[in-house]
Design a protein around this motif. Structure first.
Motif, mmCIF file in Angstrom:
data_model
loop_
_atom_site.group_PDB
_atom_site.id
_atom_site.type_symbol
_atom_site.label_atom_id
_atom_site.label_comp_id
_atom_site.label_asym_id
_atom_site.label_seq_id
_atom_site.Cartn_x
_atom_site.Cartn_y
_atom_site.Cartn_z
ATOM 1 N N LEU A 31 27.441 30.010 -11.796
ATOM 2 C CA LEU A 31 26.005 30.301 -11.696
ATOM 3 C C LEU A 31 25.298 29.389 -10.702
ATOM 4 C CD1 LEU A 31 25.090 30.790 -15.473
ATOM 5 C CD2 LEU A 31 25.988 32.457 -13.851
ATOM 6 N N HIS A 32 26.049 28.585 -9.966
ATOM 7 C CA HIS A 32 25.444 27.603 -9.067
ATOM 8 C C HIS A 32 24.538 28.268 -8.027
ATOM 9 C CE1 HIS A 32 25.446 24.722 -5.591
ATOM 10 N NE2 HIS A 32 25.106 23.925 -6.592
ATOM 11 N N GLY A 33 23.302 27.764 -7.947
ATOM 12 C CA GLY A 33 22.357 28.301 -6.972
ATOM 13 C C GLY A 33 21.791 29.657 -7.329
ATOM 14 N N ARG A 34 21.940 30.063 -8.596
ATOM 15 C CA ARG A 34 21.434 31.373 -9.039
ATOM 16 C C ARG A 34 20.421 31.182 -10.168
ATOM 17 N NH1 ARG A 34 24.188 36.011 -8.145
ATOM 18 N NH2 ARG A 34 22.233 36.906 -8.952
ATOM 19 N N PRO A 35 19.229 30.650 -9.866
ATOM 20 C CA PRO A 35 18.218 30.469 -10.921
ATOM 21 C C PRO A 35 17.799 31.775 -11.563
ATOM 22 C CG PRO A 35 17.256 30.157 -8.739
ATOM 23 C CD PRO A 35 18.735 30.211 -8.551
ATOM 24 N N ASP A 36 17.992 32.895 -10.856
ATOM 25 C CA ASP A 36 17.648 34.194 -11.428
ATOM 26 C C ASP A 36 18.544 34.566 -12.604
ATOM 27 O OD1 ASP A 36 19.599 34.329 -9.168
ATOM 28 O OD2 ASP A 36 19.765 36.436 -9.792
ATOM 29 N N LEU A 37 19.692 33.883 -12.750
ATOM 30 C CA LEU A 37 20.609 34.163 -13.849
ATOM 31 C C LEU A 37 20.422 33.218 -15.033
ATOM 32 C CD1 LEU A 37 23.927 34.932 -11.905
ATOM 33 C CD2 LEU A 37 22.250 36.545 -12.827
ATOM 34 N N LEU A 38 19.339 32.416 -14.977
ATOM 35 C CA LEU A 38 19.003 31.500 -16.069
ATOM 36 C C LEU A 38 17.600 31.829 -16.576
ATOM 37 C CD1 LEU A 38 20.251 28.148 -14.485
ATOM 38 C CD2 LEU A 38 21.439 29.536 -16.200
ATOM 39 N N THR A 39 17.451 31.975 -17.870
ATOM 40 C CA THR A 39 16.149 32.363 -18.427
ATOM 41 C C THR A 39 15.128 31.238 -18.367
ATOM 42 O OG1 THR A 39 16.809 31.701 -20.659
ATOM 43 C CG2 THR A 39 17.223 33.994 -20.026
ATOM 44 N N ASP A 40 15.594 29.999 -18.545
ATOM 45 C CA ASP A 40 14.687 28.866 -18.665
ATOM 46 C C ASP A 40 15.182 27.645 -17.903
ATOM 47 O OD1 ASP A 40 16.879 28.296 -20.181
ATOM 48 O OD2 ASP A 40 15.829 28.230 -22.099
ATOM 49 N N GLY A 41 16.111 27.873 -17.005
ATOM 50 C CA GLY A 41 16.708 26.775 -16.266
ATOM 51 C C GLY A 41 17.999 26.276 -16.870
#
Length: 311
Positions: free
Chosen positions: A283-293
């Motif tokens: 998931l590195h560099g994909r903040p869109d794949l994290l709901t809250d960071g």
């Protein structure tokens, strides 16, 4: 002078052949009959010409977990140099890991390099990410369980013991008592970012403390796994989006601390010949794949699951 042979290596295949031993070690080595419970064997195609030349076979055997089965073999008594020669002989499909023989003796054995492929009964322990928070489908662990059980409805099981908010200290304290009833052959410990958290009001901490704590907790979990002849697999940590975690419920999560945790996990596992599945890059560099960071979205969990099962 008596030669020191500090290493016990369980062999169930070509290493029992005195011709192979002579080719590798210069002479046959001391050995005795032994058995390994909870495993069976399956064929593995070999393509390395040097290994084929030494053994005379292009199909070797690999261990596969199966409750109630026993593999008969032998324990070889090896020097440091002979163990290194055995390591060089084995192809990349194998890794050397600790097992508990039927006699109660701990020994090395060469297992499948993919720690999940030979598994039958898997216990997962960890935090909210392993639990599947923020995903109605149950996260990467539920996806892994569905695939694993579908492959063998009769023998395969997955038990998810993850508890949101857990640290490695919590997992090391709580998990051992829960293993006996589940009879695991594989213990997956998902080391999330909770171990790297520091109070938001006092965000500075010494990295050495984190490394020492990780080592102590993993040692305890390794001992618990070995009691059940289960293979310990350490997973994590995930990349986090530091721009959203400066004050997360009174805690602070930073990428540098998470990277320290990652390095500590990798170093301990390498030193102790324990499997580490590095999921940082998934998931590195994909903040869109994290709901809250911190917690993956459903798409993030799907990406993580695909990363775990890519092999």
């Amino acid at each position: 002078m008596t030669v020191s042979r500090p290493h016990a290596l369980f062999s169930f295949g070509t290493l029992m052949d005195e011709r192979v031993q002579t080719a590798l070690f210069g002479q046959p080595v001391p050995s005795s009959p032994a058995a390994l419970s909870g495993y069976t064997t399956r064929p593995l195609k070999i393509t390395d010409p040097e290994v084929i030349a030494a053994s005379g076979l292009d199909v070797h055997l690999a261990l596969e977990c199966r409750l109630g089965s026993v593999v008969e073999g032998a324990v070889l008594r090896l020097t440091d140099e002979e163990l290194a020669a055995a390591d060089a002989y084995e192809v990349d499909d194998y890794v050397r890991r600790r097992v508990l023989l039927s006699s109660g003796e701990a020994a090395w054995a060469y297992l499948d390099a993919d720690p999940l492929r030979p598994a039958a009964r898997i216990v997962i322990a960890g935090d909210s990410i392993a639990y599947g928070r923020c995903d109605p489908q149950g996260g990467w662990a539920a996806r892994l369980a569905a695939r694993h059980i579908a492959a063998n409805e009769l023998d395969h099981r997955v038990f998810n013991l993850a508890v949101p908010g857990s640290t490695l200290a919590d997992v090391a304290q709580q998990t051992p008592a829960l293993l006996s009833a589940r009879r695991p052959d594989t213990l997956v410990v998902a080391a999330g970012v909770n171990d790297s958290a520091v109070p938001a009001s006092a965000p500075h901490a010494e990295s050495g403390d984190l490394e020492a704590q990780v080592a102590a907790h993993l040692a305890a979990l390794s001992a618990a796994a070995r009691e059940h002849n289960a293979r310990l697999v350490v997973l994590g940590p995930l990349w986090l989006d530091e721009s959203r975690t400066a004050d997360y419920e009174g805690l602070r999560f930073t990428e540098s601390r998470a990277l320290t945790l990652r390095a500590a996990l990798r170093a301990w596992c390498a030193e102790h010949h324990v499997d580490h599945i590095d999921v940082w890059d998934a998931l590195h560099g994909r903040p869109d794949l994290l709901t809250d960071g911190i917690h993956p979205t459903p798409e993030g969990h799907e990406t993580l699951y695909r990363h775990l099962t890519a092999g």
